[in-house]
Design an enzyme around this catalytic site. Structure first.
Site, mmCIF file in Angstrom:
data_model
loop_
_atom_site.group_PDB
_atom_site.id
_atom_site.type_symbol
_atom_site.label_atom_id
_atom_site.label_comp_id
_atom_site.label_asym_id
_atom_site.label_seq_id
_atom_site.Cartn_x
_atom_site.Cartn_y
_atom_site.Cartn_z
ATOM 1 N N GLU A 157 -10.194 87.139 87.280
ATOM 2 C CA GLU A 157 -9.001 86.972 88.119
ATOM 3 C C GLU A 157 -7.869 87.848 87.604
ATOM 4 O O GLU A 157 -7.703 88.033 86.389
ATOM 5 C CB GLU A 157 -8.584 85.496 88.098
ATOM 6 C CG GLU A 157 -7.473 85.125 89.059
ATOM 7 C CD GLU A 157 -7.310 83.606 89.139
ATOM 8 O OE1 GLU A 157 -8.329 82.890 89.172
ATOM 9 O OE2 GLU A 157 -6.158 83.138 89.135
ATOM 10 N N ASP A 211 -3.730 88.028 88.387
ATOM 11 C CA ASP A 211 -2.710 87.188 89.034
ATOM 12 C C ASP A 211 -1.325 87.809 89.088
ATOM 13 O O ASP A 211 -0.847 88.347 88.083
ATOM 14 C CB ASP A 211 -2.528 85.868 88.261
ATOM 15 C CG ASP A 211 -3.689 84.924 88.399
ATOM 16 O OD1 ASP A 211 -4.527 85.151 89.290
ATOM 17 O OD2 ASP A 211 -3.760 83.966 87.624
ATOM 18 N N GLU A 215 2.050 85.623 90.030
ATOM 19 C CA GLU A 215 2.577 84.321 90.427
ATOM 20 C C GLU A 215 4.099 84.387 90.389
ATOM 21 O O GLU A 215 4.682 84.823 89.392
ATOM 22 C CB GLU A 215 2.071 83.210 89.508
ATOM 23 C CG GLU A 215 0.586 82.923 89.675
ATOM 24 C CD GLU A 215 0.105 81.806 88.779
ATOM 25 O OE1 GLU A 215 -0.652 80.953 89.267
ATOM 26 O OE2 GLU A 215 0.477 81.785 87.590
#
Length: 326
Positions: free
Chosen positions: A137, A139, A141
């Site tokens: 993953e 990310d 955010e």
């Protein structure tokens, strides 16, 4: 006191703006410490980005599927702007229909305005539909905050279900007022997180010893979602979501991908052939102008870097020794 994004601005003698990192660039000359340079630079960046996006506009349905709560998803009349909403009942999310391994992935977002404490807008790539135990993953955010306080952007990297590679940055603009581009360059040599074409994080796979934590084997979908995380997102969970202000809405447009679309069992474009720009030598390293941008970000905007957290990691992860400058 109220945070002013105008308090953060470039203190360099020049600013370079480009439609993507390896295309010809436009240089805007400014006086050192001149306030407003970022505003002007972002206008030029928006012009270049919109020119590029005009050639590749597609509807939401061409690229994405709703993951949950379809009634919390809306589009503009022309189908080019998409909205995800969060209320006390649920949030919403979408994902690409295709998986990719290596390439350039970009989208423009406008984040939840006003009091957004506890709200997280996630924009990320992941090898699995759910948060599986073996996932890779990458990310972005966006951590909401109380009115008048700055948004924080958190990036993270997972490999085989293990993360713990967080970095947090402030932004040099208010991400709730206008759309800004958030992009990932991913090849076998580096992963670079960009904000408006400015590299804010570099995760390398180079040097005499390769990065054992570098996710380069599993194809990934691209996702975005909005959800409540008031147990940790704002001041470590001290600030809770104010549901009287719901619904909270994040906006999206101009999705762009130039990458290797996965086809079972193994697409030819995954091989390192240097046929595509994102797999060529220039994309293995930051350019000189990108290094200037990156150095400025490191000096001014980094809030947290796991590679400098000796209390959390008495022995730092191996990739922390790899230089982002090479």
């Amino acid at each position: 006191s109220k945070f002013e994004y105008s308090d953060i601005y470039l203190s360099r003698s020049s600013r370079e703006v480009r439609s993507h990192p390896l295309l010809p660039k436009t240089t805007l000359w400014v006086n050192k410490m001149e306030k407003g340079v970022l505003f002007i630079a972002l206008l030029i960046s928006a012009f270049y980005s919109s020119s590029e996006a005009a050639d590749s506009q597609t509807s939401f349905e061409d690229n994405f599927s709703i993951m949950w709560s379809e009634d919390h998803f809306k589009t503009s009349e022309d189908g080019q702007t998409w909205y995800l909403s969060l209320d006390k009942e649920t949030g919403c999310g979408f994902q690409t229909k295709q998986r990719y391994r290596f390439g350039w992935f970009s989208m423009k977002l406008k984040l939840v305005g006003g009091d957004s404490a506890g709200v997280v807008t996630a924009y990320y790539m992941c090898s699995e539909n759910g948060a599986g135990p073996e996932r890779d993953e990458l990310d972005f955010e966006f951590l909401g905050n109380r009115t008048g306080q700055p948004y924080l952007i958190q990036t993270n990297v997972y490999k085989n279900g293990v993360g713990g590679r967080e970095m947090r940055h402030m932004l040099w603009f208010d991400p709730t007022e206008e759309f800004h581009s958030y992009s990932i360059l991913w090849n076998n040599h580096q992963i670079v997180f960009f904000v408006d074409e400015v590299p804010i994080r570099v995760f390398k796979n180079n040097g005499d010893e390769k990065n054992d934590f570098f996710p380069n084997e599993k194809p990934m979908y691209l996702f975005s979602s909005i959800w409540n995380a008031d147990e940790w997102a704002t001041r470590g969970g001290l600030e809770k979501t104010d549901w009287k202000r719901a619904p909270f809405v994040s906006s999206y447009k101009d999705f762009s991908v130039e990458g290797c679309q996965w086809e079972d069992p193994y697409p030819a474009c995954v091989s390192t052939t240097t046929k595509n720009w994102w797999d060529q030598y220039k994309a293995w390293h930051l350019s000189d102008s990108q290094k200037m941008d990156y150095a400025w970000v490191q000096r001014n905007l980094v809030i947290y870097d796991y590679c400098k957290d000796n209390e959390r990691y008495p022995k730092l992860p191996g990739e922390c020794s790899l230089s982002p400058w090479e």
